[in-house]
Scaffold this motif. Sequence first.
Motif, PDB file in Angstrom:
ATOM      1  N   ASN A   1      31.781  -1.855 -26.870  1.00 37.25           N
ATOM      2  CA  ASN A   1      31.172  -0.521 -27.463  1.00 37.25           C
ATOM      3  C   ASN A   1      30.899   0.040 -28.805  1.00 37.25           C
ATOM      4  O   ASN A   1      30.287   0.784 -29.259  1.00 37.25           O
ATOM      5  CB  ASN A   1      32.008   1.023 -27.087  1.00 37.25           C
ATOM      6  CG  ASN A   1      32.074   1.520 -25.074  1.00 37.25           C
ATOM      7  OD1 ASN A   1      31.109   1.827 -24.757  1.00 37.25           O
ATOM      8  ND2 ASN A   1      32.770   0.762 -24.355  1.00 37.25           N
TER       9      ASN A   1
ATOM     10  N   ILE B   1      40.993   5.068 -16.352  1.00 34.95           N
ATOM     11  CA  ILE B   1      39.400   3.906 -16.846  1.00 34.95           C
ATOM     12  C   ILE B   1      39.169   2.502 -17.564  1.00 34.95           C
ATOM     13  O   ILE B   1      38.840   1.687 -16.700  1.00 34.95           O
ATOM     14  CB  ILE B   1      38.721   4.617 -18.035  1.00 34.95           C
ATOM     15  CG1 ILE B   1      38.181   5.740 -17.289  1.00 34.95           C
ATOM     16  CG2 ILE B   1      37.661   4.616 -18.626  1.00 34.95           C
ATOM     17  CD1 ILE B   1      37.821   7.324 -18.719  1.00 34.95           C
TER      18      ILE B   1
ATOM     19  N   LEU C   1      37.154  -3.246 -25.514  1.00 30.66           N
ATOM     20  CA  LEU C   1      36.662  -1.911 -24.724  1.00 30.66           C
ATOM     21  C   LEU C   1      36.068  -1.322 -25.870  1.00 30.66           C
ATOM     22  O   LEU C   1      34.919  -1.119 -26.160  1.00 30.66           O
ATOM     23  CB  LEU C   1      37.016  -1.328 -23.675  1.00 30.66           C
ATOM     24  CG  LEU C   1      36.312   0.265 -23.275  1.00 30.66           C
ATOM     25  CD1 LEU C   1      35.756  -0.336 -22.427  1.00 30.66           C
ATOM     26  CD2 LEU C   1      37.563   0.981 -22.485  1.00 30.66           C
TER      27      LEU C   1
ATOM     28  N   HIS D   1      40.549   0.085 -14.858  1.00 29.52           N
ATOM     29  CA  HIS D   1      39.370   0.199 -13.630  1.00 29.52           C
ATOM     30  C   HIS D   1      38.155  -0.727 -14.347  1.00 29.52           C
ATOM     31  O   HIS D   1      37.984  -1.391 -13.381  1.00 29.52           O
ATOM     32  CB  HIS D   1      39.001   1.155 -13.469  1.00 29.52           C
ATOM     33  CG  HIS D   1      38.094   1.281 -12.201  1.00 29.52           C
ATOM     34  ND1 HIS D   1      37.656   0.982 -11.139  1.00 29.52           N
ATOM     35  CD2 HIS D   1      36.395   2.057 -12.895  1.00 29.52           C
ATOM     36  CE1 HIS D   1      36.557   1.204 -10.658  1.00 29.52           C
ATOM     37  NE2 HIS D   1      35.689   1.293 -11.462  1.00 29.52           N
ATOM     38  N   THR D   2      38.333  -0.427 -15.498  1.00 34.19           N
ATOM     39  CA  THR D   2      37.107  -1.140 -16.442  1.00 34.19           C
ATOM     40  C   THR D   2      37.638  -2.720 -16.248  1.00 34.19           C
ATOM     41  O   THR D   2      36.385  -3.823 -17.112  1.00 34.19           O
ATOM     42  CB  THR D   2      36.282  -0.415 -17.522  1.00 34.19           C
ATOM     43  OG1 THR D   2      37.692  -0.376 -18.526  1.00 34.19           O
ATOM     44  CG2 THR D   2      36.082   0.978 -16.892  1.00 34.19           C
ATOM     45  N   ASP D   3      38.347  -3.212 -16.631  1.00 32.94           N
ATOM     46  CA  ASP D   3      39.013  -4.221 -17.428  1.00 32.94           C
ATOM     47  C   ASP D   3      39.576  -5.251 -16.285  1.00 32.94           C
ATOM     48  O   ASP D   3      40.604  -5.282 -16.290  1.00 32.94           O
ATOM     49  CB  ASP D   3      39.950  -3.920 -18.318  1.00 32.94           C
ATOM     50  CG  ASP D   3      40.576  -5.362 -19.659  1.00 32.94           C
ATOM     51  OD1 ASP D   3      41.365  -6.288 -18.503  1.00 32.94           O
ATOM     52  OD2 ASP D   3      39.723  -5.527 -20.431  1.00 32.94           O
ATOM     53  N   SER D   4      38.565  -6.414 -16.131  1.00 37.33           N
ATOM     54  CA  SER D   4      39.584  -7.490 -15.275  1.00 37.33           C
ATOM     55  C   SER D   4      40.469  -8.147 -14.930  1.00 37.33           C
ATOM     56  O   SER D   4      41.005  -8.535 -14.212  1.00 37.33           O
ATOM     57  CB  SER D   4      38.802  -9.098 -14.809  1.00 37.33           C
ATOM     58  OG  SER D   4      38.093  -9.291 -16.243  1.00 37.33           O
TER      59      SER D   4
END
Length: 312
Positions: A308, A47, A304, A50-53
């Motif tokens: 959140n 995850i 991340l 996948h989410t961190d550029s």
Amino acid sequence: MLESNYTMPTEFLLVGFTDYLSHRVTLFLVFLIVYILTVVGNMGLIILVHTDSSLQTPMYYFLRNLSFLDISYSTAITPQMLVNFLTSRKSISLYGCALQMFCFGCFADAECLLLAAMAYDHYAAICNPLLYPTLMSRNVCIGSIVLAYVSGSMTSMVHVCLTFRLPFCGSNVVNHFFCDIPPLLALSCADAHINELLLFALCGFIQTSTFVVIFISYFCTLITVLSIRSSSGRSKTFSTCASHLIAITLFYGTLLFTYLRPITSYSPNTDKVVAVFYTVVCPMFNPIIYSFRNKDVKNALKKLLERNWIFK
């Protein structure tokens, strides 16, 4: 040759580790915790990448696939093992046994090839930084992953088809905690030399060739590191390479011990302990060794969590 009165068993009975209930409950709790940590750690890494550029690089592309493989072949074995700890009759169906053998063989062989690709990626990044974009282009990365999965699937399918063509006209009790190739070959009442030869040839080729690639890549990397003038940079790279080599040695050492020796030298109790390392222990530690010790991963995880509102 198969005998005319031969009937394929409809299920196999797995011996597991122990028959004592108290020991089985303890092992159930231990392996349950290990499996949860394996799934959470590897899924978290997937995850995160996948989410961190900032993690969209070949190295983390390989690490994401490594995490997927670790979850996959751990899941092929551990849930069934956990169920068997709590039941008196530790059985697995014929098709379940074949599927478990295929999945484990496929994912384990694919992981060997993936580890070789990761080692080459480290070599290209440190030893040939100017050529790195060409050496590790998107097409090269995708091709490496496809090759790993296709090769793993093909070799595993060969083993499964040939193993379950053998007659098991005696006992159906497998002295292991999952359907592995050597203990099933030991149950056959026919000559399994062809199976042993193919096991040695296919597993030997994949495991030894990828290990040689890994060894040469890290050797060249270490030679380059020795030329780094900065002691802190040299120390950091040595630490990273050392941890990777320890993980690789543990994984390959246990695999080579299990699959590159004659079936006649098979030792059930010893092999079950060895198998725990490459089926349960390595998938749990790989995210820590390859990723969560990495500064980029730590920063991405912190971002991340902050995004959140965890730290706010």
